[in-house]
Design an enzyme around this catalytic site. Structure first.
Site, PDB file in Angstrom:
ATOM      1  N   SER A 206      13.605  25.914  36.293  1.00  0.00           N
ATOM      2  CA  SER A 206      13.096  24.570  36.527  1.00  0.00           C
ATOM      3  C   SER A 206      12.207  24.188  35.339  1.00  0.00           C
ATOM      4  O   SER A 206      12.559  24.441  34.194  1.00  0.00           O
ATOM      5  CB  SER A 206      12.333  24.528  37.852  1.00  0.00           C
ATOM      6  OG  SER A 206      11.839  23.244  38.125  1.00  0.00           O
ATOM      7  N   TYR A 220      14.741  13.715  33.458  1.00  0.00           N
ATOM      8  CA  TYR A 220      14.664  15.181  33.466  1.00  0.00           C
ATOM      9  C   TYR A 220      13.941  15.748  34.692  1.00  0.00           C
ATOM     10  O   TYR A 220      14.486  16.589  35.416  1.00  0.00           O
ATOM     11  CB  TYR A 220      13.943  15.597  32.186  1.00  0.00           C
ATOM     12  CG  TYR A 220      13.656  17.059  32.015  1.00  0.00           C
ATOM     13  CD1 TYR A 220      14.667  17.963  31.720  1.00  0.00           C
ATOM     14  CD2 TYR A 220      12.348  17.542  32.102  1.00  0.00           C
ATOM     15  CE1 TYR A 220      14.389  19.309  31.524  1.00  0.00           C
ATOM     16  CE2 TYR A 220      12.059  18.884  31.910  1.00  0.00           C
ATOM     17  CZ  TYR A 220      13.082  19.763  31.618  1.00  0.00           C
ATOM     18  OH  TYR A 220      12.801  21.092  31.428  1.00  0.00           O
ATOM     19  N   LYS A 224      14.590  18.744  37.976  1.00  0.00           N
ATOM     20  CA  LYS A 224      13.829  19.992  37.991  1.00  0.00           C
ATOM     21  C   LYS A 224      13.044  20.145  39.292  1.00  0.00           C
ATOM     22  O   LYS A 224      12.871  21.264  39.796  1.00  0.00           O
ATOM     23  CB  LYS A 224      12.890  20.045  36.784  1.00  0.00           C
ATOM     24  CG  LYS A 224      13.627  20.129  35.442  1.00  0.00           C
ATOM     25  CD  LYS A 224      14.528  21.349  35.375  1.00  0.00           C
ATOM     26  CE  LYS A 224      15.180  21.522  34.025  1.00  0.00           C
ATOM     27  NZ  LYS A 224      16.055  22.721  33.957  1.00  0.00           N
TER      28      LYS A 224
END
Length: 363
Positions: A206, A220, A224
């Site tokens: 992650s 992004y 994660k």
């Protein structure tokens, strides 16, 4: 607790960055482990193996078998169905069944893979060119691994990448790429590994932004955060499988250089003192913590502190360094520190918005 020796390690995203660095570490510090690098780019994978081995070994590719067009998968493309295979016996049975139904095509492709078995057996490091965001391709990849007796004992899902921009400046293609690179590549590999080799150690990657998503990382950070949630769920569902999740901070890599080119100034301002460490140091820290039995791993003090602020409901199975201290810090900081920091953070963002509004007015 975490051994580099006598493993079959599958490294997703192994052609560059942290994945390639893990390949280097296994190559340098083990003698009997099999290393499998996976990414989409055949050229990058070949170059990665040349770099890792210092040119002492020719890159060996495991070619994924094609399947008969008469056997479409549920998604509409041809693939061998492994969805019912939860163990080796089930996998082999399903493979035999599919082989009988589509004998001519699968036999031809199996011969290709079998032809490579000798080379693969003699090579410590091999590669597979595979689009890991395609579930059918991931299934065929596991067929290839099975044919070559290379089902993994460790799976490192390192694939990913960031394009730091403001949300409205991102293209739809870049947003789609963010979901594919940072979530789907891990999701499908971990899913198939959990079905096929439930005894394997699954390591998800992650990011420290999963604890504190902020402006500039809309392409992004959401993916994660999803991996952090997936880790918690898998620990509930797979209690006999070791599942680790790594939350790296900034580290130097090819991707980091590209990120800095598009990263907004306000993002850099909020990141502040999060200086990048070397890719090698990042890799060494991860292995060091995993080897000591920790399964929630950060690579810098900022990441560790941010994790301490996130000790929520699903953290009852958290296994990070000094977790009790983290819990205490989290309680105190969430009451006394975080409110003031968020005021400061909001001030920075509002100031930035006003400055940009004034610039646009002048234009």
């Amino acid at each position: 607790m975490f051994c580099l020796e006598d493993q079959v390690v599958l490294i997703a995203g192994g052609s560059q960055g942290l994945g390639k660095q893990f390949g280097q570490k296994y190559w340098d510090e083990s003698r009997h482990s099999k290393i499998i690098l996976v990414s989409r780019s055949d050229v990058k994978l070949r170059n990665a193996i040349t770099d890792i081995t210092g040119g002492r070994q020719e890159p060996v590719e495991l070619v994924m078998p094609e399947v008969a067009a008469s056997e479409p998968s549920a998604s509409g493309s041809s693939a061998i169905n492994l969805s019912k295979s939860s163990n080796h016996a089930g996998f082999e049975s399903e493979l035999r069944s599919n082989s009988n139904r589509s004998s001519s095509s699968l036999k031809e492709s199996t011969n290709v893979v079998t032809h490579l078995t000798t080379n693969a057996a003699d090579s410590r490091i091999v590669y597979i060119a595979c689009d890991l965001s395609d579930p059918d391709a991931v299934e065929r990849m596991f067929v290839t691994l099975q044919h070559n007796n290379l089902l993994p004992t460790q799976v490192l899902a390192c694939a990913g990448g960031s394009i730091p921009k403001l949300f409205t400046d991102l293209t739809a293609k870049e947003l789609e790429m963010g979901v594919k690179m940072n979530y789907m590549t891990t999701l499908f590999v971990i899913h198939k590994a959990a079905q096929m080799v439930p005894q394997a150690h699954l390591i998800l990657f992650s990011s420290s932004t999963a604890f504190f998503p902020f402006i500039g990382y809309s392409q992004y950070a959401p993916a994660k955060v999803s991996l952090k949630a997936l880790t918690s769920i898998l620990r509930h569902e797979l209690p006999n499988t070791r599942i680790s999740c790594v939350y790296p901070g900034n580290f130097y890599s090819e991707g980091y250089v590209l990120e800095e080119m598009s990263k907004p100034d306000i993002t850099k301002s909020i990141e502040g003192s999060s200086y990048p460490i070397s890719c090698e140091e990042c890799c060494d820290k991860i292995v060091w913590w995993l080897n000591r039995g920790y399964d929630d791993v950060t690579t810098d003090s900022i990441g560790w502190f941010l994790m301490s602020l996130d000790m929520g409901l699903n953290k009852h199975n958290n296994n990070s360094a000094y977790w009790f201290v983290q819990w205490l810090i989290g309680v105190i900081a969430n009451l006394l520190v975080v409110p003031f920091y968020m005021v400061l953070c909001s001030y920075q963002i509002n100031k930035w918005h006003k400055q940009n509004k004034n610039k646009n007015t002048l234009l």
